[in-house]
Design a protein around this motif. Sequence first.
Motif: not given
Length: 77
Positions: A28-43
């Motif tokens: 089953q294909v998602s209707r929406d796009l998803y985001a893999l968010v990068t983790i900020d190395r500093t914070t």
Amino acid sequence: MVNAQAVRTWLQQKGIDRCGACGSEDLQVSRDLYALVTIDRTTGGPDHRRGTRAVRLRCGNCAHLVLLHARQMGLEE
Ligand SMILES: [Zn+2]
């Protein structure tokens, strides 16, 4: 909104026709796009300015999830 038919055509071109975990053809294909968010190395927190957009496939039988890189699939610029 994800163009499910374009995703299915892409999957067919790549020879992907079943779940990699259980072998079911119920993908089953998602209707929406998803985001893999990068983790900020500093914070150590999420950096919403950087990341990857993905299409989610879910197996209707075993619930296995697969993420596909939307840009590589030609679904975004
Ligand atoms: Zn499966």
